[in-house]
Write a protein that holds these residues in place. Structure first.
Motif, mmCIF file in Angstrom:
data_model
loop_
_atom_site.group_PDB
_atom_site.id
_atom_site.type_symbol
_atom_site.label_atom_id
_atom_site.label_comp_id
_atom_site.label_asym_id
_atom_site.label_seq_id
_atom_site.Cartn_x
_atom_site.Cartn_y
_atom_site.Cartn_z
ATOM 1 N N UNK A 7 0.834 -1.208 0.000
ATOM 2 C CA UNK A 7 0.000 0.000 0.000
ATOM 3 C C UNK A 7 0.868 1.257 0.000
ATOM 4 N N UNK A 8 1.931 1.242 0.804
ATOM 5 C CA UNK A 8 2.847 2.400 0.850
ATOM 6 C C UNK A 8 3.514 2.612 -0.502
ATOM 7 N N UNK A 9 3.899 1.531 -1.176
ATOM 8 C CA UNK A 9 4.485 1.637 -2.510
ATOM 9 C C UNK A 9 3.492 2.223 -3.498
ATOM 10 N N UNK A 10 2.235 1.814 -3.408
ATOM 11 C CA UNK A 10 1.215 2.342 -4.309
ATOM 12 C C UNK A 10 0.978 3.834 -4.060
ATOM 13 N N UNK A 11 0.967 4.240 -2.789
ATOM 14 C CA UNK A 11 0.798 5.655 -2.448
ATOM 15 C C UNK A 11 1.965 6.478 -2.995
ATOM 16 N N UNK A 12 3.195 5.993 -2.805
ATOM 17 C CA UNK A 12 4.376 6.704 -3.319
ATOM 18 C C UNK A 12 4.350 6.789 -4.840
ATOM 19 N N UNK A 13 3.935 5.723 -5.472
ATOM 20 C CA UNK A 13 3.820 5.701 -6.931
ATOM 21 C C UNK A 13 2.788 6.731 -7.382
ATOM 22 N N UNK A 15 1.920 9.447 -5.837
ATOM 23 C CA UNK A 15 2.496 10.791 -5.661
ATOM 24 C C UNK A 15 3.372 11.164 -6.851
ATOM 25 N N UNK A 16 4.175 10.211 -7.313
ATOM 26 C CA UNK A 16 5.049 10.448 -8.459
ATOM 27 C C UNK A 16 4.237 10.810 -9.708
ATOM 28 N N UNK A 17 3.063 10.195 -9.833
ATOM 29 C CA UNK A 17 2.214 10.415 -11.003
ATOM 30 C C UNK A 17 1.265 11.595 -10.837
ATOM 31 N N UNK A 18 1.218 12.143 -9.640
ATOM 32 C CA UNK A 18 0.261 13.207 -9.367
ATOM 33 C C UNK A 18 -1.144 12.678 -9.181
ATOM 34 N N UNK A 19 -1.258 11.429 -8.767
ATOM 35 C CA UNK A 19 -2.553 10.786 -8.548
ATOM 36 C C UNK A 19 -2.683 10.411 -7.074
ATOM 37 N N UNK A 179 11.527 6.888 -22.141
ATOM 38 C CA UNK A 179 12.254 7.994 -21.548
ATOM 39 C C UNK A 179 11.709 8.388 -20.196
ATOM 40 N N UNK A 180 11.084 7.482 -19.509
ATOM 41 C CA UNK A 180 10.499 7.779 -18.203
ATOM 42 C C UNK A 180 9.007 7.514 -18.231
ATOM 43 N N UNK A 181 8.376 7.709 -17.117
ATOM 44 C CA UNK A 181 6.947 7.452 -16.998
ATOM 45 C C UNK A 181 6.119 8.495 -17.726
ATOM 46 N N UNK A 182 5.093 8.050 -18.440
ATOM 47 C CA UNK A 182 4.163 9.009 -19.007
ATOM 48 C C UNK A 182 3.448 9.738 -17.876
ATOM 49 N N UNK A 183 3.103 10.943 -18.111
ATOM 50 C CA UNK A 183 2.421 11.766 -17.118
ATOM 51 C C UNK A 183 0.935 11.864 -17.448
ATOM 52 N N UNK A 184 0.092 12.045 -16.435
ATOM 53 C CA UNK A 184 -1.328 12.223 -16.715
ATOM 54 C C UNK A 184 -1.510 13.392 -17.675
ATOM 55 N N UNK A 188 -2.559 11.692 -24.481
ATOM 56 C CA UNK A 188 -3.784 10.895 -24.331
ATOM 57 C C UNK A 188 -4.313 11.056 -22.939
ATOM 58 N N UNK A 189 -4.922 10.031 -22.436
ATOM 59 C CA UNK A 189 -5.578 10.092 -21.143
ATOM 60 C C UNK A 189 -4.634 9.961 -19.977
ATOM 61 N N UNK A 190 -3.357 9.568 -20.226
ATOM 62 C CA UNK A 190 -2.439 9.379 -19.102
ATOM 63 C C UNK A 190 -2.880 8.255 -18.202
ATOM 64 N N UNK A 191 -2.487 8.311 -16.975
ATOM 65 C CA UNK A 191 -2.836 7.289 -16.015
ATOM 66 C C UNK A 191 -4.265 7.496 -15.544
ATOM 67 N N UNK A 192 -5.013 6.430 -15.447
ATOM 68 C CA UNK A 192 -6.400 6.498 -14.990
ATOM 69 C C UNK A 192 -6.618 5.384 -13.994
ATOM 70 N N UNK A 193 -7.202 5.686 -12.855
ATOM 71 C CA UNK A 193 -7.564 4.638 -11.897
ATOM 72 C C UNK A 193 -8.871 4.025 -12.347
ATOM 73 N N UNK A 194 -8.879 2.696 -12.463
ATOM 74 C CA UNK A 194 -10.101 2.015 -12.898
ATOM 75 C C UNK A 194 -10.676 1.216 -11.762
#
Length: 194
Positions: A7-13, A15-19, A179-184, A188-194
């Motif tokens: 859960x802590x890893x998911x929260x940190x991830x 934060x990195x994505x702005x989600x 070249x790194x993680x795509x940003x929201x 396109x739509x970027x990262x989306x929580x489903x």
């Protein structure tokens, strides 16, 4: 303790994505859309204390047996000891006509930033293999360089196309470099929580 670490890893991830507020569902899974191109599944498995990352590489296997065998051959070469699969592997669900790439992170010993640190390599790997699988399933050849393998003497992909064994049209194309993680919101739509 390990689920708390996941859960802590998911929260940190997140934060990195702005989600803010990324969390696992009732099946211990979180699914993210990557630039409207593919899904990144994150599932915590309590029996093994592992966080599984998996994504589809190809939906729909080639009907032509020769193309399908060449696709499998190249996937197996790339998956040897996890060498070109970000340390993970690849699997095929034949009935569902689906190919998945997968990796794991051991949550019993991982720091809370392990997922955040690993994700760019994972996304780059998925993007590369999605492109290669599409090319292979359409009969285009893929060179050892494109997969990241040392050159083989007489590699047929250097001179022939599966669609045209006589060496006709086919060609190949390079896999993408994330070249790194795509940003929201990027591309396109970027990262989306489903």
């Amino acid at each position: 303790m390990s689920f708390e670490n996941a859960k802590a890893n998911l929260v940190e991830f997140g934060k990195e994505l702005g989600l803010e507020g990324l969390e696992f569902d009732e099946n211990n899974t979180c699914i993210l859309g990557i630039d409207d191109e593919f899904s990144m599944h994150l599932t915590y498995e309590p029996n093994s204390d592992r966080l599984y990352l998996y994504s589809p590489l190809l939906d729909g296997l080639p009907a032509d047996l020769k193309k399908r065998c060449y696709l499998y051959e190249r996937l197996l070469e790339g998956a040897m000891l996890g060498g070109q699969m970000a340390g993970g592997g690849v699997g095929v669900a034949v009935k569902e006509e689906l190919i998945l790439v997968h990796c794991t992170l051991d949550m019993s010993h991982a720091v809370p930033t392990a997922l955040r640190a690993f994700a760019p390599l994972y996304v780059e790997t998925v993007e590369k293999w999605r492109k290669l699988c599409k090319d292979l399933s359409e009969g285009r050849t893929v060179s050892d360089d494109e997969i990241g393998l040392p050159k083989r003497p007489g590699d047929p992909s250097e001179t022939k196309s599966i669609a045209s064994p006589d060496g006709g049209a086919g060609g190949s194309s390079k896999g993408g470099d994330a070249g790194g993680l795509p940003r929201p919101g990027a591309g396109g739509g970027g990262f989306i929580k489903a």
